[in-house]
Design a protein around this motif. Structure first.
Motif, short mmCIF file in Angstrom:
data_model
loop_
_atom_site.label_atom_id
_atom_site.label_comp_id
_atom_site.label_asym_id
_atom_site.label_seq_id
_atom_site.Cartn_x
_atom_site.Cartn_y
_atom_site.Cartn_z
N LEU A 1 0.80 -1.23 0.00
CA LEU A 1 0.00 0.00 0.00
C LEU A 1 0.83 1.27 0.00
O LEU A 1 0.33 2.34 -0.37
CB LEU A 1 -0.92 0.02 1.23
CG LEU A 1 -2.03 -1.02 1.26
CD1 LEU A 1 -2.72 -1.00 2.62
CD2 LEU A 1 -3.03 -0.79 0.13
N LEU A 2 2.08 1.17 0.42
CA LEU A 2 2.91 2.36 0.57
C LEU A 2 3.62 2.71 -0.72
O LEU A 2 4.36 1.89 -1.27
CB LEU A 2 3.95 2.13 1.68
CG LEU A 2 3.37 1.93 3.06
CD1 LEU A 2 4.45 1.47 4.02
CD2 LEU A 2 2.69 3.18 3.56
N PRO A 3 3.42 3.94 -1.21
CA PRO A 3 4.08 4.35 -2.46
C PRO A 3 5.59 4.19 -2.42
O PRO A 3 6.20 3.80 -3.40
CB PRO A 3 3.69 5.81 -2.61
CG PRO A 3 2.48 6.00 -1.77
CD PRO A 3 2.59 4.99 -0.67
N LEU B 1 -0.56 12.14 4.85
CA LEU B 1 -1.98 12.19 4.53
C LEU B 1 -2.71 13.17 5.44
O LEU B 1 -3.59 13.92 4.98
CB LEU B 1 -2.60 10.79 4.64
CG LEU B 1 -2.21 9.79 3.56
CD1 LEU B 1 -2.79 8.41 3.88
CD2 LEU B 1 -2.66 10.26 2.19
N HIS B 2 -2.36 13.18 6.71
CA HIS B 2 -2.97 14.14 7.66
C HIS B 2 -2.68 15.57 7.22
O HIS B 2 -3.57 16.43 7.25
CB HIS B 2 -2.46 13.91 9.09
CG HIS B 2 -3.18 12.83 9.82
ND1 HIS B 2 -4.45 12.97 10.32
CD2 HIS B 2 -2.79 11.58 10.13
CE1 HIS B 2 -4.83 11.86 10.90
NE2 HIS B 2 -3.84 10.99 10.80
N ARG B 3 -1.43 15.83 6.82
CA ARG B 3 -1.08 17.18 6.35
C ARG B 3 -1.89 17.56 5.12
O ARG B 3 -2.38 18.68 5.01
CB ARG B 3 0.42 17.26 6.05
CG ARG B 3 1.22 17.68 7.26
CD ARG B 3 2.69 17.87 6.91
NE ARG B 3 3.39 16.91 7.74
CZ ARG B 3 4.27 16.02 7.35
NH1 ARG B 3 4.68 15.99 6.12
NH2 ARG B 3 4.80 15.18 8.17
N GLU B 4 -2.01 16.63 4.19
CA GLU B 4 -2.79 16.90 2.98
C GLU B 4 -4.25 17.19 3.31
O GLU B 4 -4.85 18.10 2.73
CB GLU B 4 -2.70 15.72 2.01
CG GLU B 4 -1.38 15.61 1.29
CD GLU B 4 -1.36 14.46 0.30
OE1 GLU B 4 -2.40 14.22 -0.37
OE2 GLU B 4 -0.32 13.80 0.18
N THR C 1 4.98 3.60 7.01
CA THR C 1 3.53 3.70 7.24
C THR C 1 3.22 4.93 8.08
O THR C 1 2.31 5.71 7.75
CB THR C 1 3.00 2.43 7.93
OG1 THR C 1 3.26 1.30 7.11
CG2 THR C 1 1.52 2.53 8.19
N CYS C 2 3.98 5.13 9.14
CA CYS C 2 3.78 6.31 9.99
C CYS C 2 4.02 7.59 9.20
O CYS C 2 3.23 8.55 9.31
CB CYS C 2 4.71 6.26 11.21
SG CYS C 2 4.29 4.95 12.37
N ASN C 3 5.08 7.62 8.41
CA ASN C 3 5.36 8.81 7.59
C ASN C 3 4.23 9.07 6.61
O ASN C 3 3.82 10.22 6.41
CB ASN C 3 6.68 8.63 6.82
CG ASN C 3 7.88 8.62 7.73
OD1 ASN C 3 7.85 9.10 8.86
ND2 ASN C 3 8.96 8.04 7.24
N TYR C 4 3.75 8.02 5.98
CA TYR C 4 2.68 8.16 4.99
C TYR C 4 1.41 8.69 5.65
O TYR C 4 0.75 9.59 5.11
CB TYR C 4 2.43 6.81 4.34
CG TYR C 4 1.47 6.84 3.18
CD1 TYR C 4 1.73 7.61 2.05
CD2 TYR C 4 0.30 6.10 3.20
CE1 TYR C 4 0.86 7.64 0.97
CE2 TYR C 4 -0.57 6.11 2.14
CZ TYR C 4 -0.29 6.89 1.04
OH TYR C 4 -1.17 6.91 -0.03
#
Length: 93
Positions: free
Chosen positions: A32-34, A61-64, A54-57
């Motif tokens: 799932l992780l790009p 996503l939260h920032r976006e 995963t945590c970074n992703y």
């Protein structure tokens, strides 16, 4: 087989996830992780790296979501009330 792996339940009776299930979940996360999805199957990626990515992703996503939410708020503030009401109704569906 170790006692840890062979036991499917703890003494309290709650479910316990097996090591194989954890490995399957790590593989699913990696897909799932790009950043890691394009890794060749033969490339071994550590579980720690998958979890870190995963945590970074999720943080990205939260920032976006925050950025998009802010932009939407600005858009709604700068549109007439009929358009803003229409956009709000579409978002609440």
């Amino acid at each position: 087989m170790s006692g840890r792996r062979s036991r499917s339940r703890q003494s309290s009776g709650t479910s316990r996830i097996s090591e194989d299930q954890i490995n399957e979940l790590i593989i699913k996360l990696q897909q799932l992780l790009p950043e890691l999805r394009d890794s060749r199957r033969s490339d071994k990626v550590s579980a720690a790296r998958v979890l870190q990515e995963t945590c970074n992703y999720i943080r990205n996503l939260h920032r976006e979501v925050d950025d998009l939410s802010e932009r939407l708020s600005e858009l709604l503030a700068n549109t007439d009330t009929a358009q803003a009401a229409l956009i709000r109704s579409l978002l609440t569906q």
